[in-house]
Design an enzyme around this catalytic site. Structure first.
Site, PDB file in Angstrom:
ATOM      1  CE  LYS A  54     -93.875-115.686  20.274  1.00 53.75           C
ATOM      2  NZ  LYS A  54     -94.253-116.021  18.892  1.00 53.75           N
ATOM      3  CD  GLN A  98     -93.041-115.531  15.495  1.00 54.42           C
ATOM      4  OE1 GLN A  98     -93.034-116.196  16.539  1.00 54.42           O
ATOM      5  NE2 GLN A  98     -93.831-114.475  15.347  1.00 54.42           N
ATOM      6  CG  ASP A 121     -98.390-120.721  17.667  1.00 57.28           C
ATOM      7  OD1 ASP A 121     -98.584-119.729  18.386  1.00 57.28           O
ATOM      8  OD2 ASP A 121     -97.450-120.819  16.856  1.00 57.28           O
TER       9      ASP A 121
HETATM   10  N1  GUN Z   1     -96.780-114.445  14.219  1.00 55.42           N
HETATM   11  C1  GUN Z   1     -97.528-113.458  14.778  1.00 55.42           C
HETATM   12  N2  GUN Z   1     -98.209-113.937  15.848  1.00 55.42           N
HETATM   13  C2  GUN Z   1     -97.864-115.252  15.958  1.00 55.42           C
HETATM   14  C3  GUN Z   1     -98.240-116.273  16.876  1.00 55.42           C
HETATM   15  O1  GUN Z   1     -99.035-116.087  17.802  1.00 55.42           O
HETATM   16  N3  GUN Z   1     -97.662-117.480  16.661  1.00 55.42           N
HETATM   17  C4  GUN Z   1     -96.818-117.717  15.628  1.00 55.42           C
HETATM   18  N4  GUN Z   1     -96.333-118.947  15.486  1.00 55.42           N
HETATM   19  N5  GUN Z   1     -96.464-116.788  14.762  1.00 55.42           N
HETATM   20  C5  GUN Z   1     -96.987-115.560  14.934  1.00 55.42           C
END
Ligand code: GUN
Length: 297
Positions: A54, A98, A121
């Site tokens: 990211k 995350q 998110d």
């Molecule tokens: N863990 C797996 N997919 C995601 C996501 O889309 N966002 C976040 N914050 N954690 C994740």
């Protein structure tokens, strides 16, 4: 017959080209650089890899990013204080923590602490509610938005189709079922949400025109769960041991790819299917958060 593959990497690349152009335009016309903060608590290697990708994508698109790594023993209060600072920080338009977090931290509390306007998110209860109501002013979670975009850009007609979503998680199953059943473009599907407790799971899955596998179990979907010619979207990313692989493991999806490709009409690979779309949609949400903050959207 062997299924045609959906190239998620290529479709995500198109979206990221659009994202980069939008970032350049905002910088040139408004002096605005979209900024994303990504917080990783602990040292889960898969999460560390996602967070790194990211951060790298932000750099590639010309966005500002801050990668914050906290030790696995971090107390919830410390993380909430960090989120509060980022909520106030002018050059940060999106905040992501995350998932999963270590067990002393409540994800509910964390997601609720992020300012809804920076919740790229889409996990804050306000944004979850807006998605449930079909209010387009909210943020749609990135993986579900990526699945919808992947279907649209692959020419799959979702309107009126029977979509079976296997899984009901906050991150994928629940929101993807909501957005595909909405009265909206690239939606209007008849959606069934199935899960590990569903009776007659194979039969339900076989009734799908479009099967979305998000159950989190490696190679769970077998050919007898797929109708001949169906569209199969594999959201799973599972590490399975493989001594012959360079890293000692291999990534596989929730679909038994080699077997199901003989039955499906259209199928996403893992890796290179949904995964790259998630990051592209995160960048899009962050750019949108920045433009909304500046009253431009
Ligand atoms: N863990 C797996 N997919 C995601 C996501 O889309 N966002 C976040 N914050 N954690 C994740």
């Amino acid at each position: 017959m062997s299924a045609a593959l959906i190239d998620g990497k290529q479709i995500a690349e198109q979206i990221n080209t659009e994202n980069a152009a939008e970032v350049a335009r905002l910088k040139r016309d408004r002096g605005l650089t979209p900024g994303l903060a990504v917080i990783l608590v602990g040292d889960n290697p898969a999460s560390a890899a996602y967070v790194a990708s990211k951060d790298k994508m932000c750099a590639r698109l010309g966005m500002h990013s801050e990668k914050i790594a906290l030790p696995s023993a971090t107390a919830q209060a410390g993380l909430l204080a960090m989120i509060d600072r980022l909520n106030q920080q002018e050059n940060i338009h999106g905040i992501l923590v995350q998932s999963p977090t270590p067990k002393q931290i409540s994800e509910e509390a964390v997601f609720a602490a992020i300012a809804p306007s920076k919740d790229v998110d889409g996990f804050h209860p306000l944004n979850v509610g807006k998605v449930a109501l079909g209010d387009p002013s909210g943020f749609v979670p990135c993986t579900p938005a990526g699945v919808q975009e992947l279907l649209a850009r692959s020419g799959v007609a979702v309107e009126g189709a029977h979509v079976v979503v296997l899984g009901r998680s906050r991150i994928v199953g629940r929101p993807v079922s909501l957005i595909l059943s909405q009265k909206a473009r690239n939606a209007n599907a008849t959606v069934t949400v199935a899960h590990s407790r569903s009776k007659g799971l194979a039969e339900i899955c076989r009734s799908a025109d479009i099967l979305i596998a998000a159950i989190g179990v490696a190679r769970f979907v077998k050919p007898e769960m797929v109708r001949e010619g169906a569209v199969v979207i594999d959201v799973g990313i599972n590490r399975v041991e493989d001594p012959t692989a360079p890293k000692g493991y291999r990534l596989v999806g929730d679909v038994d790819f080699d077997a199901v490709k003989e039955k499906a009409g259209l199928l996403t690979p893992v890796p290179g299917g949904v995964g790259p779309m998630t990051i592209a949609m995160l960048m899009r949400n962050t750019i949108r958060a920045a433009t909304m903050r500046c009253g431009l959207a």
